[in-house]
Write an enzyme that holds these catalytic residues in place. Structure first.
Site, PDB file in Angstrom:
ATOM      1  N   ARG A  41      28.924  85.573  18.468  1.00 52.06           N
ATOM      2  CA  ARG A  41      29.796  86.657  18.921  1.00 52.06           C
ATOM      3  C   ARG A  41      31.223  86.175  19.168  1.00 52.06           C
ATOM      4  O   ARG A  41      32.178  86.735  18.655  1.00 52.06           O
ATOM      5  CB  ARG A  41      29.207  87.280  20.198  1.00 52.06           C
ATOM      6  CG  ARG A  41      29.776  88.646  20.522  1.00 52.06           C
ATOM      7  CD  ARG A  41      31.037  88.639  21.362  1.00 52.06           C
ATOM      8  NE  ARG A  41      30.832  87.957  22.641  1.00 52.06           N
ATOM      9  CZ  ARG A  41      31.814  87.637  23.464  1.00 52.06           C
ATOM     10  NH1 ARG A  41      33.078  87.914  23.131  1.00 52.06           N
ATOM     11  NH2 ARG A  41      31.570  87.005  24.598  1.00 52.06           N
TER      12      ARG A  41
ATOM     13  N   HIS B  99      31.067  81.545  32.696  1.00 47.70           N
ATOM     14  CA  HIS B  99      31.499  81.677  31.302  1.00 47.70           C
ATOM     15  C   HIS B  99      32.827  80.923  31.232  1.00 47.70           C
ATOM     16  O   HIS B  99      33.870  81.457  31.587  1.00 47.70           O
ATOM     17  CB  HIS B  99      31.645  83.166  30.979  1.00 47.70           C
ATOM     18  CG  HIS B  99      32.132  83.450  29.587  1.00 47.70           C
ATOM     19  ND1 HIS B  99      31.280  83.846  28.574  1.00 47.70           N
ATOM     20  CD2 HIS B  99      33.369  83.409  29.035  1.00 47.70           C
ATOM     21  CE1 HIS B  99      31.976  84.040  27.467  1.00 47.70           C
ATOM     22  NE2 HIS B  99      33.252  83.779  27.719  1.00 47.70           N
TER      23      HIS B  99
ATOM     24  N   HIS C  96      35.860  78.739  29.465  1.00 44.57           N
ATOM     25  CA  HIS C  96      36.591  78.350  28.255  1.00 44.57           C
ATOM     26  C   HIS C  96      37.184  76.965  28.482  1.00 44.57           C
ATOM     27  O   HIS C  96      37.518  76.593  29.606  1.00 44.57           O
ATOM     28  CB  HIS C  96      37.676  79.378  27.934  1.00 44.57           C
ATOM     29  CG  HIS C  96      37.122  80.598  27.256  1.00 44.57           C
ATOM     30  ND1 HIS C  96      37.482  80.977  25.987  1.00 44.57           N
ATOM     31  CD2 HIS C  96      36.200  81.499  27.656  1.00 44.57           C
ATOM     32  CE1 HIS C  96      36.826  82.074  25.645  1.00 44.57           C
ATOM     33  NE2 HIS C  96      36.037  82.425  26.641  1.00 44.57           N
TER      34      HIS C  96
ATOM     35  N   CYS D 194      41.228  81.269  21.699  1.00 41.78           N
ATOM     36  CA  CYS D 194      42.037  82.205  22.450  1.00 41.78           C
ATOM     37  C   CYS D 194      43.054  82.821  21.506  1.00 41.78           C
ATOM     38  O   CYS D 194      43.706  82.111  20.740  1.00 41.78           O
ATOM     39  CB  CYS D 194      42.733  81.455  23.577  1.00 41.78           C
ATOM     40  SG  CYS D 194      43.249  82.538  24.889  1.00 41.78           S
TER      41      CYS D 194
ATOM     42  N   ASN E  87      34.995  78.439  24.031  1.00 39.25           N
ATOM     43  CA  ASN E  87      34.136  78.171  25.187  1.00 39.25           C
ATOM     44  C   ASN E  87      33.771  76.697  25.225  1.00 39.25           C
ATOM     45  O   ASN E  87      33.942  75.972  24.243  1.00 39.25           O
ATOM     46  CB  ASN E  87      32.838  78.973  25.057  1.00 39.25           C
ATOM     47  CG  ASN E  87      33.079  80.457  25.109  1.00 39.25           C
ATOM     48  OD1 ASN E  87      33.811  80.978  24.288  1.00 39.25           O
ATOM     49  ND2 ASN E  87      32.484  81.130  26.075  1.00 39.25           N
TER      50      ASN E  87
END
Lengths: 318, 318
Positions: free
Chosen positions: B16, B218, B220, B251, B262
């Protein structure tokens, strides 16, 4: 978080670690461009060259030329690396520019010692005895022990903390024989084997055994855990770190092709400063030096901060 | 080190997060190749697609086709992402393959909310009210809150923990209005602003306020501190993490060109397993999936473990 030190001292090894491994030759003039840029970042110490065999490390065949041309900047310590008498003799020519100090180099893995230094463990200890004497005879203080492969080894696998402690004991015995006072114990994760649990364990064991000595960490980021290991050491109050701008350097092992070298200076600076630990280094200046290094070697370096940038420009003015 | 959990649960978001940002189109068949490879690594949960506007995210215009062709593997949860009624309707078509659950998405930065979701904070809360009702009407449980920009924002700077807590309160109020029981609070460091100190502070504040809810991170890795942040959370016993194989994603901000996405699944697996924390994931299988991802998108991914390899092959047999 309470044990974080108020400040840490970063030793920048990008020139020495980096230029020894790049496949594209970098001229002495360009090496000096990077060294000069680094000298303006606030970093207190830079390892600028390696006095090793030009046959084995052609990237540093011009160490003497670089040193002749180097114009030291006030407030910056410049150091070099060597492993034998010939290297010491070359370094001594530049004692007005270099901070010379002797280091007793040992490896926690016999197999790595043979592979990297081309000496058995016993031969290396003998060589270190001679070298320690040679330093003292030349008036160079010997106050540091450095242990390569202190956390694990591609040639021999896991390295138990007891084995690293034993290697330190070997080195301290040599120091004692020559009445050299060792102040600093450097632990090198030469092939990126450490993890936070092992880092915690080894730092604690070394500190418990030799509480009066300073601990230095020389961490490679081969498998991406370098910054987590550095943070673990920060939490334990470790104040001395070796890093390379942009993550210069790397590992000569074929299986690691393209792997990062040391932890990137700017990533440790970001980590430390964002956690309230002073480094004295300007984050944007060290990022600029990283971009300069990329332009000199003609490839992108692995540091994420070189891509993501600092947080400075995104912070609104107070 | 004593608070490390015995095991953690990793939610793989590489498909995703990754395919929504790559400039080179990846066919549905190739997306499925990666999804299938990931399903054989032992990872318990994979976010396989995004049901968002094909105009805004052309990389996921074929989400319905991917879902039609996907053959679920036993023991793996497949999930998708959506932000509106249209997305929910698309996801509902595949309720036999997808684990559907509703999430109330909020942002700790108004500026990010407007930039990323194209809604003001008030508009987003209204949309989330409607969406929560729509989920419940469709028989889909709503049990998760996710906070974007929970640690800082490129558009508005630092985000204080109190602001993130306030965003969670907004979401919990919506849940309460609809009698939805929230079990999980996800904190997203969407633009890589966090550091271990802030991670520690926010996790502790959220846990102290809502001790009965699970916390998910989550993270990054925009600035290279992701794995240190993850380790900080591990030390606090956090058990739920989103990651992407190889560090897929990234990003969309111009200043971050080339920055990692991530934290890489294989780096978190290495970190956890080396520290004695079980992930259920085979490190070499996830590394192989990372190399497959690189071949599908035609570029090298930022994960160091993809270059350095696992430690398995270097460990001598017992």
């Amino acid at each position: 978080m309470s044990d974080l030190p108020g400040s840490i001292s970063i030793n920048e090894e990008g020139p020495r670690e980096g230029f020894q491994i790049e496949s594209v030759p970098v001229s002495a003039a360009n090496k000096l461009r990077l060294i000069d840029a680094l000298g303006h970042t606030g970093v207190p110490s830079i390892q600028v060259c390696s006095f090793v065999s030009p046959q084995l490390v052609p990237g540093w065949a011009d160490a003497d030329e670089v040193m002749r041309l180097l114009v030291p900047q006030a407030g910056v310590r410049y150091t070099g690396l060597w492993f034998n008498q010939r290297g010491l003799d070359r370094a001594l020519q530049f004692k007005d520019k270099l901070q010379l100090r002797g280091c007793i180099h040992v490896a926690a893995s016999d197999a790595f010692c043979e592979s990297n230094l081309n000496r058995t463990r016993a031969e290396n200890l003998l060589a270190m005895r001679h070298q320690t004497k040679a330093h003292i005879d030349a008036g160079v203080v010997v106050n540091k022990v450095s242990v390569m492969a202190a956390f694990g080894c591609n040639f021999s696998g896991d390295v138990a903390p007891a084995v690293t402690l034993s290697a330190i004991e070997d080195a301290l015995k040599i120091a004692q024989e020559h009445e050299a006072h060792i102040e600093e114990l450097a632990l090198a994760d030469t092939m990126g084997w450490s993890n936070p649990r092992l880092t915690h364990e080894l730092v604690c064991e070394v500190r418990n055994r030799w509480p009066e000595k300073s601990i230095r960490l020389h961490l490679h980021d081969t498998r991406g855990l370098g910054i987590a290991n550095a943070f673990t050491a920060l939490q334990l109050g470790v104040e001395l770190y070796d890093t390379t701008v942009g993550g210069l350097g790397g590992c000569p092992f074929a299986k690691h092709e393209g792997a990062p070298g040391n932890i990137a200076t700017e990533e440790l600076v970001l980590l430390a400063e964002e956690c309230g630990v002073d480094t004295g280094i300007d984050i944007d200046a060290i990022i600029a030096a990283g971009h300069l290094a990329e332009s000199l070697i003609g490839r992108k370096l692995p540091s994420a901060v070189l891509r993501g940038g600092s947080l400075k420009s995104f912070r609104k003015p107070l």
